[in-house]
Scaffold this motif. Structure first.
Motif, PDB file in Angstrom:
ATOM      1  N   UNK A 117      44.448  57.786  44.627  1.00 19.31           N
ATOM      2  CA  UNK A 117      45.851  57.415  44.446  1.00 19.31           C
ATOM      3  C   UNK A 117      46.623  57.951  45.640  1.00 19.31           C
ATOM      4  N   UNK A 118      47.399  57.069  46.270  1.00 18.04           N
ATOM      5  CA  UNK A 118      48.172  57.467  47.452  1.00 18.04           C
ATOM      6  C   UNK A 118      49.593  56.945  47.333  1.00 18.04           C
ATOM      7  N   UNK A 119      50.446  57.410  48.246  1.00 21.09           N
ATOM      8  CA  UNK A 119      51.781  56.827  48.340  1.00 21.09           C
ATOM      9  C   UNK A 119      51.713  55.674  49.333  1.00 21.09           C
TER      10      UNK A 119
ATOM     11  N   UNK B   8      42.556  62.299  44.225  1.00 21.30           N
ATOM     12  CA  UNK B   8      41.291  61.612  44.466  1.00 21.30           C
ATOM     13  C   UNK B   8      40.209  62.213  43.593  1.00 21.30           C
ATOM     14  N   UNK B   9      39.308  61.365  43.173  1.00 19.50           N
ATOM     15  CA  UNK B   9      38.131  61.775  42.408  1.00 19.50           C
ATOM     16  C   UNK B   9      36.935  61.039  43.011  1.00 19.50           C
ATOM     17  N   UNK B  10      35.908  61.774  43.401  1.00 19.45           N
ATOM     18  CA  UNK B  10      34.689  61.187  43.925  1.00 19.45           C
ATOM     19  C   UNK B  10      33.554  61.503  42.969  1.00 19.45           C
ATOM     20  N   UNK B  11      32.659  60.536  42.775  1.00 22.23           N
ATOM     21  CA  UNK B  11      31.518  60.713  41.886  1.00 22.23           C
ATOM     22  C   UNK B  11      30.275  60.230  42.628  1.00 22.23           C
TER      23      UNK B  11
ATOM     24  N   UNK C  11      42.245  47.337  43.670  1.00 18.06           N
ATOM     25  CA  UNK C  11      43.392  48.184  43.976  1.00 18.06           C
ATOM     26  C   UNK C  11      44.676  47.488  43.576  1.00 18.06           C
ATOM     27  N   UNK C  12      45.698  48.299  43.355  1.00 17.59           N
ATOM     28  CA  UNK C  12      47.003  47.807  42.927  1.00 17.59           C
ATOM     29  C   UNK C  12      48.068  48.826  43.299  1.00 17.59           C
TER      30      UNK C  12
ATOM     31  N   UNK D 110      40.134  51.863  43.162  1.00 21.59           N
ATOM     32  CA  UNK D 110      38.923  52.212  42.424  1.00 21.59           C
ATOM     33  C   UNK D 110      37.747  51.549  43.136  1.00 21.59           C
ATOM     34  N   UNK D 111      36.695  52.316  43.365  1.00 22.88           N
ATOM     35  CA  UNK D 111      35.491  51.808  44.025  1.00 22.88           C
ATOM     36  C   UNK D 111      34.318  51.990  43.075  1.00 22.88           C
TER      37      UNK D 111
END
Length: 146
Positions: free
Chosen positions: A7-9, A17-20, A62-63, A72-73
């Protein structure tokens, strides 16, 4: 597999950010790709209008939501359709946490609650908005305990 939630501006500064399962050496690459993708495509977009892209073997949805951009990836079973459902759950949870579509300031004010929402959603363990709301209910600390 759900690889990234970012999530960014609008200026491209990362708010969350969340990475998995993404190696640390690839994270900068994904940050750059996603922010550039948003800068190129989200100008003039409507609120919550979904965009889809692919790069190599991954899918990207993305939105924009109020004053933030959500990316989201995913790969394998997380194709465009599955990522669209993930996006719906995330945007609904963020709007519930903020009370409306967030500006960047409101997003940062409610940062803790939004992080709790994302943690409760996990890898799509909880997709019911009401259940997420119940799980993140926090009681304010008792002033005598501090």
């Amino acid at each position: 597999m759900l690889l990234t939630i970012l999530i960014s501006n609008f200026a491209g500064h990362i708010l969350l950010e969340r990475f998995n399962g993404v190696p640390s050496e690839e994270r900068l690459h994904w940050r750059t790709v996603l922010v550039k993708l948003g800068a190129d495509n989200l100008k003039g977009a409507r609120n919550e209008e979904l965009f889809v892209s692919s790069q190599k073997s991954v899918h990207i949805v993305f939105t924009m939501l109020g004053g933030v951009c959500i990316y989201i990836v995913g790969k394998d079973e997380y194709d465009e359709l599955a990522l669209t459902e993930v996006m719906f759950v995330i945007t609904s949870s963020i709007k519930d946490a903020c009370g409306k579509s967030p500006s960047e300031r409101l997003f940062l004010d409610k940062y803790g609650k939004i992080c709790l929402c994302l943690d409760e959603i996990g890898i799509l363990e909880n997709t019911e908005k009401d259940r997420i709301r119940r799980l993140i209910g926090l009681k304010p600390p008792n002033p005598t305990e501090i």
